[in-house]
Design a protein around this motif. Structure first.
Motif, short mmCIF file in Angstrom:
data_model
loop_
_atom_site.label_atom_id
_atom_site.label_comp_id
_atom_site.label_asym_id
_atom_site.label_seq_id
_atom_site.Cartn_x
_atom_site.Cartn_y
_atom_site.Cartn_z
N LEU A 96 10.85 7.68 -1.70
CA LEU A 96 10.43 8.82 -0.99
C LEU A 96 11.67 9.51 -0.18
N ASP A 97 12.68 8.72 0.20
CA ASP A 97 13.73 9.38 1.03
C ASP A 97 14.56 10.21 -0.06
N ARG A 98 14.78 9.68 -1.49
CA ARG A 98 15.35 10.52 -2.62
C ARG A 98 14.68 11.70 -2.80
N ALA A 99 13.50 11.58 -2.97
CA ALA A 99 12.57 12.63 -3.22
C ALA A 99 12.66 13.81 -2.38
N ALA A 100 12.62 13.34 -1.19
CA ALA A 100 12.50 14.27 0.05
C ALA A 100 14.13 15.11 0.08
N GLU A 101 15.18 14.21 -0.30
CA GLU A 101 16.61 14.92 -0.49
C GLU A 101 16.56 15.91 -1.52
N ASP A 129 0.94 -1.16 0.00
CA ASP A 129 0.15 -0.01 -0.17
C ASP A 129 1.07 1.29 0.03
N HIS A 130 0.97 1.71 -1.31
CA HIS A 130 2.00 3.06 -1.35
C HIS A 130 1.44 4.08 -0.50
N ASP A 131 0.29 4.34 -0.57
CA ASP A 131 -0.30 5.68 0.40
C ASP A 131 0.02 5.34 1.82
N ALA A 132 -0.15 4.31 2.26
CA ALA A 132 0.40 3.98 3.67
C ALA A 132 1.80 4.21 3.98
N VAL A 133 2.49 3.72 3.18
CA VAL A 133 3.90 3.99 3.27
C VAL A 133 4.15 5.57 2.97
N GLU A 134 3.61 6.08 2.26
CA GLU A 134 3.90 7.24 1.93
C GLU A 134 3.56 8.42 3.35
N GLY A 135 2.42 7.90 3.90
CA GLY A 135 1.80 8.58 4.73
C GLY A 135 2.83 8.59 6.13
N ILE A 136 3.19 7.31 6.49
CA ILE A 136 4.32 6.94 7.50
C ILE A 136 5.36 7.77 7.23
N HIS A 137 5.86 7.84 6.02
CA HIS A 137 7.15 8.23 5.75
C HIS A 137 7.08 10.04 6.00
N CYS A 138 5.79 10.47 5.72
CA CYS A 138 5.64 11.95 6.08
C CYS A 138 5.32 12.18 7.63
N GLY A 139 5.24 11.21 8.17
CA GLY A 139 5.11 11.49 9.67
C GLY A 139 3.41 11.64 10.01
N GLU A 140 2.71 10.94 9.01
CA GLU A 140 1.22 10.88 9.50
C GLU A 140 0.80 9.68 10.35
N ASP A 191 12.04 8.84 14.19
CA ASP A 191 12.51 7.82 13.00
C ASP A 191 11.01 7.18 12.55
N PRO A 192 10.67 7.72 11.53
CA PRO A 192 9.31 7.05 11.06
C PRO A 192 9.28 5.71 10.58
N LYS A 193 10.55 5.30 10.41
CA LYS A 193 10.74 3.95 9.67
C LYS A 193 10.68 2.91 10.70
N LEU A 194 10.72 3.44 11.96
CA LEU A 194 10.52 2.41 13.12
C LEU A 194 8.91 1.84 12.94
N LEU A 195 8.18 2.58 12.57
CA LEU A 195 6.87 2.18 12.45
C LEU A 195 6.71 1.33 11.27
N LEU A 196 7.13 1.72 10.21
CA LEU A 196 7.15 0.72 9.08
C LEU A 196 7.85 -0.63 9.37
N ASP A 197 9.12 -0.42 9.90
CA ASP A 197 9.73 -1.83 10.51
C ASP A 197 8.84 -2.58 11.05
#
Length: 112
Positions: free
Chosen positions: A93-98, A26-37, A66-72
């Motif tokens: 998403l990391d590369r786009a943010a950078e 679910d890309h939207d869920a991953v993106e939301g977590i990455h954005c801190g949602e 570290d939002p990646k903790l939730l994804l992990d």
């Protein structure tokens, strides 16, 4: 492992991992977590009653750092394909943010 040895992250994984990966990637869920949602995740942890208020606050603080903790934690029960797709999306998403961050820094006027 007894309950005293379980970490907050292990509780989160036990509560949500199967449901998170059940539908596949679910890309939207991953993106939301990455954005801190992750307010809904924090609310669900708080409502579970498995963690004290202090532990819930600790989980929320850790995810904010570290939002990646939730994804992990959510990927604990994921199959290899789902895990790789999520990791790949996270990397993109990391590369786009950078790129956005460097574009903002690079476009700032320099006053001498």
């Amino acid at each position: 492992m007894n309950a005293g040895q379980l970490t907050s992250s292990a509780y989160v994984a036990a509560m949500f991992s199967r449901d998170f990966v059940e539908g596949g990637f679910d890309h939207d869920a991953v993106e939301g977590i990455h954005c801190g949602e992750f307010d809904e995740w924090i609310l669900a942890v708080a409502r579970s009653g498995l963690l004290s208020d202090k532990e819930v606050a600790g989980v929320a603080h850790a995810w904010q750092r570290d939002p990646k903790l939730l994804l992990d934690a959510l990927l604990v029960d994921a199959d290899e394909v789902t895990r790789r797709r999520c990791e790949s999306a996270w990397g993109a998403l990391d590369r786009a943010a950078e790129r956005r961050a460097s574009a903002v820094v690079g476009s700032a006027p320099i006053f001498v």
